[in-house]
Write a protein that holds these residues in place. Sequence first.
Motif, PDB file in Angstrom:
ATOM      1  N   ILE A  27       0.848  -1.189   0.000  1.00 39.22           N
ATOM      2  CA  ILE A  27       0.000   0.000   0.000  1.00 39.22           C
ATOM      3  C   ILE A  27       0.883   1.238   0.000  1.00 39.22           C
ATOM      4  N   CYS A  28       0.631   2.145  -0.934  1.00 36.66           N
ATOM      5  CA  CYS A  28       1.260   3.468  -0.961  1.00 36.66           C
ATOM      6  C   CYS A  28       0.116   4.482  -0.906  1.00 36.66           C
TER       7      CYS A  28
ATOM      8  N   THR B 239       1.042  10.255  -1.790  1.00 35.04           N
ATOM      9  CA  THR B 239       1.127   8.954  -2.459  1.00 35.04           C
ATOM     10  C   THR B 239       2.323   8.922  -3.405  1.00 35.04           C
ATOM     11  N   LEU B 240       2.506   9.994  -4.182  1.00 32.82           N
ATOM     12  CA  LEU B 240       3.644  10.045  -5.093  1.00 32.82           C
ATOM     13  C   LEU B 240       4.960  10.016  -4.331  1.00 32.82           C
ATOM     14  N   GLY B 241       5.027  10.712  -3.216  1.00 31.08           N
ATOM     15  CA  GLY B 241       6.261  10.741  -2.434  1.00 31.08           C
ATOM     16  C   GLY B 241       6.657   9.373  -1.913  1.00 31.08           C
ATOM     17  N   VAL B 242       5.687   8.617  -1.385  1.00 29.84           N
ATOM     18  CA  VAL B 242       6.025   7.309  -0.827  1.00 29.84           C
ATOM     19  C   VAL B 242       6.341   6.316  -1.944  1.00 29.84           C
ATOM     20  N   VAL B 243       5.765   6.504  -3.136  1.00 35.44           N
ATOM     21  CA  VAL B 243       6.163   5.691  -4.294  1.00 35.44           C
ATOM     22  C   VAL B 243       7.606   5.998  -4.674  1.00 35.44           C
ATOM     23  N   ARG B 244       7.934   7.273  -4.759  1.00 37.31           N
ATOM     24  CA  ARG B 244       9.285   7.663  -5.162  1.00 37.31           C
ATOM     25  C   ARG B 244      10.350   7.245  -4.161  1.00 37.31           C
TER      26      ARG B 244
ATOM     27  N   LEU C  20       4.866   5.033   8.495  1.00 38.52           N
ATOM     28  CA  LEU C  20       4.156   6.284   8.236  1.00 38.52           C
ATOM     29  C   LEU C  20       5.188   7.397   8.265  1.00 38.52           C
ATOM     30  N   SER C  21       5.249   8.179   7.203  1.00 37.48           N
ATOM     31  CA  SER C  21       6.304   9.192   7.114  1.00 37.48           C
ATOM     32  C   SER C  21       5.762  10.504   6.566  1.00 37.48           C
ATOM     33  N   LYS C  22       6.535  11.550   6.773  1.00 31.91           N
ATOM     34  CA  LYS C  22       6.232  12.840   6.179  1.00 31.91           C
ATOM     35  C   LYS C  22       6.672  12.848   4.712  1.00 31.91           C
ATOM     36  N   VAL C  23       5.959  13.618   3.906  1.00 30.17           N
ATOM     37  CA  VAL C  23       6.363  13.874   2.526  1.00 30.17           C
ATOM     38  C   VAL C  23       6.320  15.385   2.332  1.00 30.17           C
ATOM     39  N   ARG C  24       7.474  15.983   2.130  1.00 29.90           N
ATOM     40  CA  ARG C  24       7.544  17.434   2.016  1.00 29.90           C
ATOM     41  C   ARG C  24       7.244  17.887   0.586  1.00 29.90           C
ATOM     42  N   VAL C  25       6.593  19.023   0.479  1.00 31.55           N
ATOM     43  CA  VAL C  25       6.257  19.612  -0.814  1.00 31.55           C
ATOM     44  C   VAL C  25       6.826  21.025  -0.838  1.00 31.55           C
TER      45      VAL C  25
ATOM     46  N   ARG D 184       7.393  24.372  -3.178  1.00 30.51           N
ATOM     47  CA  ARG D 184       6.992  25.086  -4.399  1.00 30.51           C
ATOM     48  C   ARG D 184       6.235  24.167  -5.354  1.00 30.51           C
ATOM     49  N   GLY D 185       5.349  23.358  -4.768  1.00 36.55           N
ATOM     50  CA  GLY D 185       4.525  22.465  -5.556  1.00 36.55           C
ATOM     51  C   GLY D 185       5.187  21.176  -5.981  1.00 36.55           C
ATOM     52  N   GLN D 186       6.478  20.996  -5.653  1.00 36.64           N
ATOM     53  CA  GLN D 186       7.218  19.812  -6.062  1.00 36.64           C
ATOM     54  C   GLN D 186       7.376  18.841  -4.894  1.00 36.64           C
ATOM     55  N   VAL D 187       7.110  17.578  -5.157  1.00 32.60           N
ATOM     56  CA  VAL D 187       7.255  16.541  -4.131  1.00 32.60           C
ATOM     57  C   VAL D 187       8.733  16.241  -3.911  1.00 32.60           C
ATOM     58  N   ILE D 188       9.157  16.269  -2.652  1.00 32.84           N
ATOM     59  CA  ILE D 188      10.533  15.918  -2.292  1.00 32.84           C
ATOM     60  C   ILE D 188      10.547  14.464  -1.826  1.00 32.84           C
ATOM     61  N   THR D 189      11.315  13.637  -2.498  1.00 31.15           N
ATOM     62  CA  THR D 189      11.379  12.217  -2.142  1.00 31.15           C
ATOM     63  C   THR D 189      11.836  12.057  -0.697  1.00 31.15           C
ATOM     64  N   PRO D 190      11.084  11.340   0.138  1.00 31.30           N
ATOM     65  CA  PRO D 190      11.495  11.190   1.541  1.00 31.30           C
ATOM     66  C   PRO D 190      12.718  10.292   1.691  1.00 31.30           C
ATOM     67  N   ASP D 191      13.621  10.721   2.542  1.00 31.91           N
ATOM     68  CA  ASP D 191      14.807   9.939   2.892  1.00 31.91           C
ATOM     69  C   ASP D 191      14.511   9.272   4.224  1.00 31.91           C
ATOM     70  N   TRP D 192      14.172   7.987   4.188  1.00 28.83           N
ATOM     71  CA  TRP D 192      13.725   7.305   5.404  1.00 28.83           C
ATOM     72  C   TRP D 192      14.839   7.078   6.414  1.00 28.83           C
ATOM     73  N   THR D 193      16.081   7.348   6.054  1.00 28.34           N
ATOM     74  CA  THR D 193      17.157   7.226   7.046  1.00 28.34           C
ATOM     75  C   THR D 193      17.173   8.421   7.995  1.00 28.34           C
ATOM     76  N   LEU D 194      16.412   9.474   7.690  1.00 27.39           N
ATOM     77  CA  LEU D 194      16.347  10.659   8.547  1.00 27.39           C
ATOM     78  C   LEU D 194      15.248  10.472   9.584  1.00 27.39           C
ATOM     79  N   ASP D 195      15.626  10.508  10.850  1.00 34.06           N
ATOM     80  CA  ASP D 195      14.670  10.236  11.925  1.00 34.06           C
ATOM     81  C   ASP D 195      13.481  11.189  11.890  1.00 34.06           C
ATOM     82  N   GLY D 196      13.707  12.441  11.522  1.00 37.12           N
ATOM     83  CA  GLY D 196      12.647  13.432  11.585  1.00 37.12           C
ATOM     84  C   GLY D 196      11.514  13.207  10.600  1.00 37.12           C
ATOM     85  N   LEU D 197      11.736  12.388   9.572  1.00 38.38           N
ATOM     86  CA  LEU D 197      10.685  12.140   8.581  1.00 38.38           C
ATOM     87  C   LEU D 197       9.815  10.934   8.945  1.00 38.38           C
ATOM     88  N   ARG D 198      10.313  10.064   9.790  1.00 41.00           N
ATOM     89  CA  ARG D 198       9.561   8.853  10.143  1.00 41.00           C
ATOM     90  C   ARG D 198       8.661   9.143  11.344  1.00 41.00           C
TER      91      ARG D 198
END
Length: 343
Positions: free
Chosen positions: A274-275, A283-288, A316-321, A323-337
């Motif tokens: 599930i994404c 959804t796009l961020g967690v796919v990327r 469950l993680s944050k996905v930052r946007v 200027r309208g662009q999805v930033i691919t989440p780096d799951w090794t960063l504690d602050g995003l998880r």
Amino acid sequence: MADSGQALARRLRQLRQQQWPDTTVRQPQLARALNVSVPLISSWENESTPKVPPVSRLQTYALIFCTRRSIDGDQLVPLDETELTTEESRLRDKLLHELLDLRTVALSRTPAPGSAPANPWQFDDGNRIVIVCARLPDELLTRMPYVRPEDPDYIELYTYADLDSLFELHGHIRAFNPGGEVRRRTAKELEPDDLTSHLVLLGGVDWNDLTSDVFQVLDLPVRQVNDWGGDEGPYFSHGDRRFSPQLADGRLREDVALFYRGPNPYNARRTLTICNGMYGRGTLGVVRALTDSNFRDRNTAWLHERFGAEEAYALLSKVRVVRGQVITPDWTLDGLRLVEWPD
């Protein structure tokens, strides 16, 4: 061990001996800083039969060797991340990404018997893979061109929700599974054979009926609440904690998204993935996270390190946007998880 493992071992020894021209860090110093044994440090640096360090140790390596200020007399003392200067933080990130990339290649070249594939989107059994999206609601389709089958310029994909996520993921799965059959479906088009294949669900419980059904069947650690018109708004919940997307001036700044992998509840010999973001951007961020060439190997390594041989797991993680662009989440960063399950 393949050359990739030797490259990681060589780089770790190089950091210890050559990172600072006038100073050589001794193995006992590094062992104390990492709270491990000296023989373990030696095994990580041994090019003949190198051992692969866990992600957490490489994170400390990067924190130590990003600044000479880690040297305190005869000791190595890693600084807190908040103490790093901008340049030191940049070097820490660069070192960490380099080491994690080397680690991922080392593991993918030397898989253990029965280990997980190099990437979660690689299915080695040759069975059908079905990507399931929601169909856009009729009230939206009435405002769009080319969505009526009787129209000579009818475009079926225009009726799909999360089309950017589908486009990103479909090609990636095809590339990783060249001999496999990859189908795309809306939830309303599914046939019995689709449900018993490897299932990939894109999008949340508001439009994707199958995601809603699966949430009811599985004992998932999180719940998605779509209170779009209410005071609380949409959010994911985990126990008493709530995680909501962040908007400013009507613009999405940060979404919350779920990645889940486990057995298919309709066929235990196939998988369910599930994404699902609160918005399509999530959804796009967690796919990327597992398709973006800059992050997929690093995030794959983190998943294997964190969850190992778990049959089912979720993040469950944050996905930052920006200027309208999805930033691919780096799951090794504690602050995003936000939530990891099993705990």
